[in-house]
Motif scaffolding. Structure first.
Motif, PDB file in Angstrom:
ATOM      1  N   GLN A   7       0.573  -1.383   0.146  1.00 40.78           N
ATOM      2  CA  GLN A   7       0.063  -0.356   0.237  1.00 40.78           C
ATOM      3  C   GLN A   7       0.883   1.316   0.045  1.00 40.78           C
ATOM      4  O   GLN A   7       1.790   1.390   0.836  1.00 40.78           O
ATOM      5  CB  GLN A   7      -0.892   0.082   1.088  1.00 40.78           C
ATOM      6  CG  GLN A   7      -1.328   1.340   1.327  1.00 40.78           C
ATOM      7  CD  GLN A   7      -3.122   1.124   2.396  1.00 40.78           C
ATOM      8  OE1 GLN A   7      -3.530   0.293   1.624  1.00 40.78           O
ATOM      9  NE2 GLN A   7      -2.981   2.008   3.385  1.00 40.78           N
ATOM     10  N   PRO A  39       0.331  -0.965  -6.347  1.00 42.90           N
ATOM     11  CA  PRO A  39      -1.388  -1.396  -6.088  1.00 42.90           C
ATOM     12  C   PRO A  39      -1.183  -0.256  -7.800  1.00 42.90           C
ATOM     13  O   PRO A  39      -0.404  -1.051  -8.316  1.00 42.90           O
ATOM     14  CB  PRO A  39      -1.770   0.266  -6.005  1.00 42.90           C
ATOM     15  CG  PRO A  39      -0.586   0.899  -4.297  1.00 42.90           C
ATOM     16  CD  PRO A  39       0.377  -0.383  -5.096  1.00 42.90           C
ATOM     17  N   ASN A 199      -3.583  -1.601  -2.797  1.00 45.84           N
ATOM     18  CA  ASN A 199      -4.560  -0.147  -3.163  1.00 45.84           C
ATOM     19  C   ASN A 199      -3.581   0.659  -2.637  1.00 45.84           C
ATOM     20  O   ASN A 199      -2.984   0.924  -1.865  1.00 45.84           O
ATOM     21  CB  ASN A 199      -5.779  -0.154  -1.908  1.00 45.84           C
ATOM     22  CG  ASN A 199      -6.678   0.882  -2.357  1.00 45.84           C
ATOM     23  OD1 ASN A 199      -6.933   1.859  -3.874  1.00 45.84           O
ATOM     24  ND2 ASN A 199      -7.496   1.092  -1.834  1.00 45.84           N
ATOM     25  N   SER A 213      -5.453  -1.841   2.026  1.00 43.60           N
ATOM     26  CA  SER A 213      -5.329  -2.661   1.515  1.00 43.60           C
ATOM     27  C   SER A 213      -5.216  -4.001   2.369  1.00 43.60           C
ATOM     28  O   SER A 213      -5.215  -3.947   3.613  1.00 43.60           O
ATOM     29  CB  SER A 213      -3.640  -2.804   1.000  1.00 43.60           C
ATOM     30  OG  SER A 213      -3.790  -1.509  -0.005  1.00 43.60           O
TER      31      SER A 213
END
Length: 238
Positions: A7, A39, A199, A213
């Motif tokens: 993340q 990501p 993410n 995440s």
């Protein structure tokens, strides 16, 4: 096998993103991670000027080559999100970079309405193998489409990576946290495999992504999860 998801905050500056990616790869080596996922669009962010440039690939390819060199140096397989220009249009891509220098690719199948102004749709799913495990790939909005994940189940995948950059206006970002946490859990339970969500976090293009995440096991249990703001490497043995 040890799998990691990152993340991270993403900027418009490819060099800054590349330095951050290199730092996480070094950390992954220390943590003895075999396979790591970053990501959606982690390499460039949504740098509109760069995305519209016809010379985009001249910037992307050297950066991907640097990541490939690090993957080889650290013996880590790396899944990285970035744009790429094909003859039929601009793709929102995940490149799978193996330590031996091989590459595979997956292009986002279902861009958002906003993304459709820039990106063209991908053409199919991808299953790749690493250290005797099979994995599928999805990018952000692709998570909404059950058939993608059912196909990965039918192809005997051990897990699926979801590369995401859940950027919304602040209010929408807040109420979509639960939705974007629950879908990976649901996909794991439906199909009986691991789901790995990588993410973005932080502000970008006057929007915000609130992280979360996570790694979910085949029974739907959250093995580990990031908070809203931290830049972190999550890991799990599978």
């Amino acid at each position: 096998m040890k799998v990691g998801v990152v993340q991270m905050k993403i900027s418009n500056n490819i060099e800054n993103n590349l330095l951050k990616i290199a730092k996480f790869l070094e950390e992954a080596k220390v943590e003895e991670v075999d396979l790591i996922c970053f990501p959606e669009m982690a390499l460039t962010g949504y740098n509109i000027q760069l995305l519209k440039s016809m010379d985009l690939n001249d910037v992307i390819l050297p950066a991907v080559d640097k990541i490939s060199q690090l993957a080889g140096k650290y013996s880590i397989c790396c899944v990285i999100g970035h744009p790429f220009r094909e003859r039929e249009g601009l793709k929102n891509r995940a490149s799978i970079i193996f330590p031996d220098g091989r590459h595979e690719k997956y292009d986002k199948l279902y861009p958002t309405e906003l993304e459709k102004k820039i990106f063209s749709n991908g053409k199919g799913t991808l299953v790749f193998e690493y250290k005797h495990k099979r994995f599928g790939i999805a990018i952000c909005r692709d998570q909404n489409f059950y058939d993608i994940f059912k196909e990965y189940k039918d192809k005997s995948c051990d897990g699926v990576f979801i590369l995401a950059a859940h950027y919304y206006n602040p209010k929408e970002a807040r109420w979509k946290i639960d939705k974007n946490r629950s879908i990976p859990i649901t996909r794991a339970v439906e199909n009986g495999y691991y789901v790995f969500l990588a993410n973005a976090t932080g502000a970008h293009l006057n929007m915000v992504s609130l992280g979360h995440s996570l790694i979910v096991d085949e029974s739907g249990c959250i093995v580990c999860e990031a908070n809203e703001t931290e830049e972190v490497l999550l890991t799990a043995e599978i």
